[in-house]
Design a protein around this motif. Structure first.
Motif, PDB file in Angstrom:
ATOM      1  N   PHE A  77      14.183  -0.450  -5.459  1.00  0.00           N
ATOM      2  CA  PHE A  77      13.228  -1.529  -5.180  1.00  0.00           C
ATOM      3  C   PHE A  77      13.258  -1.918  -3.706  1.00  0.00           C
ATOM      4  N   MET A  78      12.176  -2.560  -3.273  1.00  0.00           N
ATOM      5  CA  MET A  78      12.076  -3.050  -1.890  1.00  0.00           C
ATOM      6  C   MET A  78      13.300  -3.887  -1.534  1.00  0.00           C
ATOM      7  N   VAL A 118       2.040  -0.448   7.204  1.00  0.00           N
ATOM      8  CA  VAL A 118       1.845  -0.521   5.748  1.00  0.00           C
ATOM      9  C   VAL A 118       1.116  -1.810   5.363  1.00  0.00           C
ATOM     10  N   PHE A 152      -2.497  -2.044   3.283  1.00  0.00           N
ATOM     11  CA  PHE A 152      -2.738  -2.827   2.064  1.00  0.00           C
ATOM     12  C   PHE A 152      -3.912  -3.778   2.269  1.00  0.00           C
ATOM     13  N   PHE A 186      -3.197   3.327  -0.359  1.00  0.00           N
ATOM     14  CA  PHE A 186      -1.803   3.550   0.037  1.00  0.00           C
ATOM     15  C   PHE A 186      -1.122   4.519  -0.932  1.00  0.00           C
ATOM     16  N   GLU A 216       0.699   8.151  -0.340  1.00  0.00           N
ATOM     17  CA  GLU A 216       2.048   8.524  -0.801  1.00  0.00           C
ATOM     18  C   GLU A 216       2.009   9.901  -1.475  1.00  0.00           C
ATOM     19  N   GLY A 225       9.374   4.676  -0.350  1.00  0.00           N
ATOM     20  CA  GLY A 225       8.918   3.320  -0.636  1.00  0.00           C
ATOM     21  C   GLY A 225       9.195   2.972  -2.097  1.00  0.00           C
ATOM     22  N   GLY A 269       7.483   2.050  -4.478  1.00  0.00           N
ATOM     23  CA  GLY A 269       6.530   2.464  -5.509  1.00  0.00           C
ATOM     24  C   GLY A 269       6.220   3.950  -5.458  1.00  0.00           C
TER      25      GLY A 269
HETATM   26  C1  S3P Z   1       6.324  -0.845  -1.898  1.00  0.00           C
HETATM   27  C2  S3P Z   1       7.469  -0.739  -1.150  1.00  0.00           C
HETATM   28  C3  S3P Z   1       7.478  -0.646   0.310  1.00  0.00           C
HETATM   29  C4  S3P Z   1       6.170  -0.035   0.809  1.00  0.00           C
HETATM   30  C5  S3P Z   1       5.002  -0.793   0.256  1.00  0.00           C
HETATM   31  C6  S3P Z   1       4.977  -0.810  -1.267  1.00  0.00           C
HETATM   32  C7  S3P Z   1       6.426  -0.954  -3.371  1.00  0.00           C
HETATM   33  O1  S3P Z   1       8.562   0.163   0.759  1.00  0.00           O
HETATM   34  O2  S3P Z   1       6.081   1.314   0.456  1.00  0.00           O
HETATM   35  O3  S3P Z   1       5.056  -2.105   0.774  1.00  0.00           O
HETATM   36  O4  S3P Z   1       5.417  -0.736  -4.063  1.00  0.00           O
HETATM   37  O5  S3P Z   1       7.526  -1.240  -3.871  1.00  0.00           O
HETATM   38  P1  S3P Z   1      10.100  -0.351   0.746  1.00  0.00           P
HETATM   39  O6  S3P Z   1      10.621  -0.137  -0.635  1.00  0.00           O
HETATM   40  O7  S3P Z   1      10.761   0.534   1.741  1.00  0.00           O
HETATM   41  O8  S3P Z   1      10.104  -1.768   1.151  1.00  0.00           O
END
Ligand code: S3P
Length: 173
Positions: free
Chosen positions: A13-14, A48, A52, A60, A64, A83, A85
């Motif tokens: 996760f982020m 990024v 969005f 986005f 990916e 990232g 996601g």
């Molecule tokens: C996302 C995570 C982000 C980035 C975007 C979407 C997500 O990356 O790809 O903001 O969907 O969890 P990080 O996990 O490196 O923050």
């Protein structure tokens, strides 16, 4: 250990610390660290956050997918942080050995809040701005992360140096 293209893919996760860990692992194993958000930003010539806002999340996610095909075809011997996601691309396990960096949401927030510039870390992540939604998102993604991974490592409260050593031992790097 043998894995796809000899790459290690760090997923989670982020804010869990994928980027710092990738850099630490790269240093220790003399590999190169690359990050899918960085690749998308140079591909699109846009941050990024801006992608969005201007193009929307679906755009986005398509970017990916393009990156995932390039990684599978062209990248070897690297530490790849993805990232939060990115796991939705169809070929994650074809890119490398996928490590899920597991952590509770509270531990992630603690990690961000005790970092040098927490505000910047929240600001650049559109999906982390609403804490309630982000908390629901991590719960929804957890089983998907488990399915998408080859290995799971619990990271809460550990430094990237400690996690890097764990990975080196586990994968006999
Ligand atoms: C996302 C995570 C982000 C980035 C975007 C979407 C997500 O990356 O790809 O903001 O969907 O969890 P990080 O996990 O490196 O923050």
């Amino acid at each position: 250990m043998d894995y796809q293209n000899n790459n290690i893919v760090l997923m989670g996760f982020m804010g869990v610390g994928k980027g710092s860990l990738a850099r630490e692992l790269a240093r220790l194993t003399k590999r190169v660290a690359i990050d899918t958000d960085d690749i998308i930003e140079s591909m699109e010539n846009m941050k990024v956050k801006r992608i969005f806002e201007q193009e929307g999340e679906a755009y986005f996610r398509e970017s990916e997918k393009k990156v995932s095909l390039w990684l599978e075809r062209s990248v070897k011997n690297s530490i790849i942080s993805i990232g939060g996601g990115f796991f939705h691309v169809g070929n994650l396990k074809e890119i490398g050995h996928v490590i899920y960096l597991e952590s509770s949401f509270d531990a992630i927030l603690d990690r961000i809040n005790s970092s040098k510039n927490p505000e910047k870390k929240y600001k650049k992540r559109p999906l982390l701005l609403d804490i309630q939604k982000a908390s629901a998102l991590i719960n929804e993604r957890h089983p998907k992360y488990l399915l998408a991974s080859n290995t799971v490592i619990e990271t809460a409260g550990k430094t990237s140096a400690v996690i890097a050593q764990e990975i080196i031992k586990l994968l006999k790097l």
